[in-house]
Design a protein around this motif. Structure first.
Motif, PDB file in Angstrom:
ATOM      1  N   ALA A   1     110.682  -6.484 -42.480  1.00 34.63           N
ATOM      2  CA  ALA A   1     110.165  -5.113 -42.420  1.00 34.63           C
ATOM      3  C   ALA A   1     110.508  -4.488 -41.074  1.00 34.63           C
ATOM      4  N   LYS A   2     110.809  -3.204 -41.099  1.00 34.70           N
ATOM      5  CA  LYS A   2     111.114  -2.483 -39.867  1.00 34.70           C
ATOM      6  C   LYS A   2     110.517  -1.083 -39.928  1.00 34.70           C
ATOM      7  N   LEU A   3     110.144  -0.584 -38.737  1.00 32.95           N
ATOM      8  CA  LEU A   3     109.745   0.821 -38.607  1.00 32.95           C
ATOM      9  C   LEU A   3     110.996   1.676 -38.562  1.00 32.95           C
ATOM     10  N   ILE A   4     110.903   2.840 -39.178  1.00 29.97           N
ATOM     11  CA  ILE A   4     111.981   3.827 -39.105  1.00 29.97           C
ATOM     12  C   ILE A   4     111.309   5.132 -38.699  1.00 29.97           C
ATOM     13  N   ARG A   5     111.247   5.371 -37.421  1.00 27.95           N
ATOM     14  CA  ARG A   5     110.657   6.629 -36.935  1.00 27.95           C
ATOM     15  C   ARG A   5     111.533   7.114 -35.784  1.00 27.95           C
ATOM     16  N   PHE A   6     112.118   8.261 -35.988  1.00 27.71           N
ATOM     17  CA  PHE A   6     113.099   8.769 -35.047  1.00 27.71           C
ATOM     18  C   PHE A   6     112.485   9.600 -33.927  1.00 27.71           C
TER      19      PHE A   6
ATOM     20  N   TYR B   1     117.924   4.779 -34.068  1.00 29.62           N
ATOM     21  CA  TYR B   1     119.055   4.772 -34.991  1.00 29.62           C
ATOM     22  C   TYR B   1     119.764   3.420 -34.963  1.00 29.62           C
ATOM     23  N   LYS B   2     120.012   2.906 -33.763  1.00 27.75           N
ATOM     24  CA  LYS B   2     120.717   1.620 -33.689  1.00 27.75           C
ATOM     25  C   LYS B   2     119.827   0.461 -34.131  1.00 27.75           C
ATOM     26  N   SER B   3     118.511   0.558 -33.981  1.00 32.49           N
ATOM     27  CA  SER B   3     117.644  -0.534 -34.429  1.00 32.49           C
ATOM     28  C   SER B   3     117.574  -0.614 -35.950  1.00 32.49           C
ATOM     29  N   VAL B   4     118.011   0.442 -36.622  1.00 35.40           N
ATOM     30  CA  VAL B   4     118.076   0.432 -38.079  1.00 35.40           C
ATOM     31  C   VAL B   4     119.500   0.136 -38.544  1.00 35.40           C
ATOM     32  N   PHE B   5     120.479   0.892 -38.054  1.00 36.03           N
ATOM     33  CA  PHE B   5     121.819   0.890 -38.632  1.00 36.03           C
ATOM     34  C   PHE B   5     122.884   0.099 -37.867  1.00 36.03           C
ATOM     35  N   SER B   6     122.554  -0.480 -36.744  1.00 35.36           N
ATOM     36  CA  SER B   6     123.581  -1.208 -35.991  1.00 35.36           C
ATOM     37  C   SER B   6     123.873  -2.568 -36.629  1.00 35.36           C
TER      38      SER B   6
ATOM     39  N   LEU C   1     119.712  -3.753 -40.262  1.00 38.20           N
ATOM     40  CA  LEU C   1     120.964  -4.133 -40.917  1.00 38.20           C
ATOM     41  C   LEU C   1     121.240  -5.629 -40.760  1.00 38.20           C
ATOM     42  N   THR C   2     121.090  -6.162 -39.557  1.00 36.16           N
ATOM     43  CA  THR C   2     121.356  -7.594 -39.357  1.00 36.16           C
ATOM     44  C   THR C   2     120.292  -8.470 -40.015  1.00 36.16           C
ATOM     45  N   ASP C   3     119.110  -7.899 -40.276  1.00 38.20           N
ATOM     46  CA  ASP C   3     118.088  -8.644 -41.016  1.00 38.20           C
ATOM     47  C   ASP C   3     118.595  -9.049 -42.406  1.00 38.20           C
TER      48      ASP C   3
ATOM     49  N   PHE D   1     121.649   3.155 -45.758  1.00 38.87           N
ATOM     50  CA  PHE D   1     121.412   1.750 -45.478  1.00 38.87           C
ATOM     51  C   PHE D   1     122.087   0.862 -46.536  1.00 38.87           C
ATOM     52  N   THR D   2     121.956   1.241 -47.797  1.00 40.26           N
ATOM     53  CA  THR D   2     122.593   0.483 -48.875  1.00 40.26           C
ATOM     54  C   THR D   2     124.111   0.447 -48.681  1.00 40.26           C
ATOM     55  N   LEU D   3     124.709   1.588 -48.378  1.00 39.86           N
ATOM     56  CA  LEU D   3     126.161   1.643 -48.153  1.00 39.86           C
ATOM     57  C   LEU D   3     126.570   0.816 -46.943  1.00 39.86           C
ATOM     58  N   ASP D   4     125.788   0.868 -45.872  1.00 42.43           N
ATOM     59  CA  ASP D   4     126.124   0.123 -44.652  1.00 42.43           C
ATOM     60  C   ASP D   4     126.040  -1.387 -44.866  1.00 42.43           C
ATOM     61  N   VAL D   5     125.024  -1.850 -45.581  1.00 45.72           N
ATOM     62  CA  VAL D   5     124.897  -3.287 -45.846  1.00 45.72           C
ATOM     63  C   VAL D   5     126.102  -3.767 -46.650  1.00 45.72           C
ATOM     64  N   LYS D   6     126.498  -3.009 -47.653  1.00 50.03           N
ATOM     65  CA  LYS D   6     127.667  -3.379 -48.464  1.00 50.03           C
ATOM     66  C   LYS D   6     128.937  -3.336 -47.623  1.00 50.03           C
ATOM     67  N   TYR D   7     129.064  -2.334 -46.772  1.00 52.20           N
ATOM     68  CA  TYR D   7     130.269  -2.192 -45.954  1.00 52.20           C
ATOM     69  C   TYR D   7     130.395  -3.312 -44.927  1.00 52.20           C
ATOM     70  N   TRP D   8     129.352  -3.562 -44.160  1.00 53.96           N
ATOM     71  CA  TRP D   8     129.428  -4.519 -43.062  1.00 53.96           C
ATOM     72  C   TRP D   8     129.371  -5.972 -43.522  1.00 53.96           C
ATOM     73  N   TYR D   9     128.609  -6.258 -44.560  1.00 56.01           N
ATOM     74  CA  TYR D   9     128.367  -7.654 -44.928  1.00 56.01           C
ATOM     75  C   TYR D   9     128.778  -8.017 -46.352  1.00 56.01           C
TER      76      TYR D   9
END
Length: 194
Positions: free
Chosen positions: A79-84, A96-101, A112-114, A153-161
């Protein structure tokens, strides 16, 4: 579980106060928020499964944020917080980087690395990711809405991993007291076996 969390957040928000921040759950740290929400869900008996927290990964010293135990079927969830925005309304430049990096920090992982961490955990499949997203009523960044975050997030997980992941639900909540964390959503993703 996402629905139960979203239903519990307004009640937790009514009681959440801190000496440094404005009233409401939004400014609290991730660990405290998850603890307060989990305790409210358990007290309400909103779901039949038991929710364990900070459980060890198999054969590792790492810990998973939440572990749903449904009569022996374990579902690990990070679980992660997403508050900008911060408590004062300023943009948080690190969120942003704690979610999408895709690059883990030395001392912590990103949302993402989770996903990679869960796939390599030894728990098995499925597993999940839970995002607690907050925003103000007049948020000016329209692409940073719950639906946009879920899709990116769904697209990034598929792209990176190349990990199969899908958005399971986006459960909204509103009516919160904090001026910059007034409403949001609990976003849930499911990871299946690659």
């Amino acid at each position: 579980m996402a629905r139960a969390f979203a239903d519990a957040i307004p009640s937790v928000d009514e009681r959440a106060t801190h000496s440094r921040w404005r009233p409401g759950i939004g400014p609290f740290e991730e660990e405290n928020q998850i603890k307060m929400i989990r305790e409210e869900v358990e007290q309400r008996a909103s779901i039949g499964e038991s929710i364990k927290h900070e459980q060890p990964y198999p054969n590792s010293n790492r810990r998973v944020d939440l572990l749903l135990d449904d009569d022996g079927d374990l579902l690990p969830i990070e679980a992660k917080l997403i508050r900008f925005r911060r408590d004062n309304g300023n943009i948080d430049p690190n969120m942003y980087k704690s979610v999408f990096s895709p690059f883990p920090e030395r001392s912590s992982s990103t949302m993402l690395t989770d996903c990679q961490k869960l796939v390599e955990s030894g728990f098995g499949f499925p597993c999940g990711v839970l995002g607690l997203y907050y925003e103000a009523n007049d948020e000016m960044y329209t692409n940073l809405c719950a639906e946009g975050i879920a899709e990116k997030f769904t697209l990034d997980v598929k792209y990176w991993y190349d990990i199969p992941i899908e958005t399971v639900c986006i459960e909204p909540f509103d009516g919160l007291r904090h001026p910059h964390h007034q409403h949001g959503a609990v976003i849930a993703w499911k990871i299946t076996e690659p």
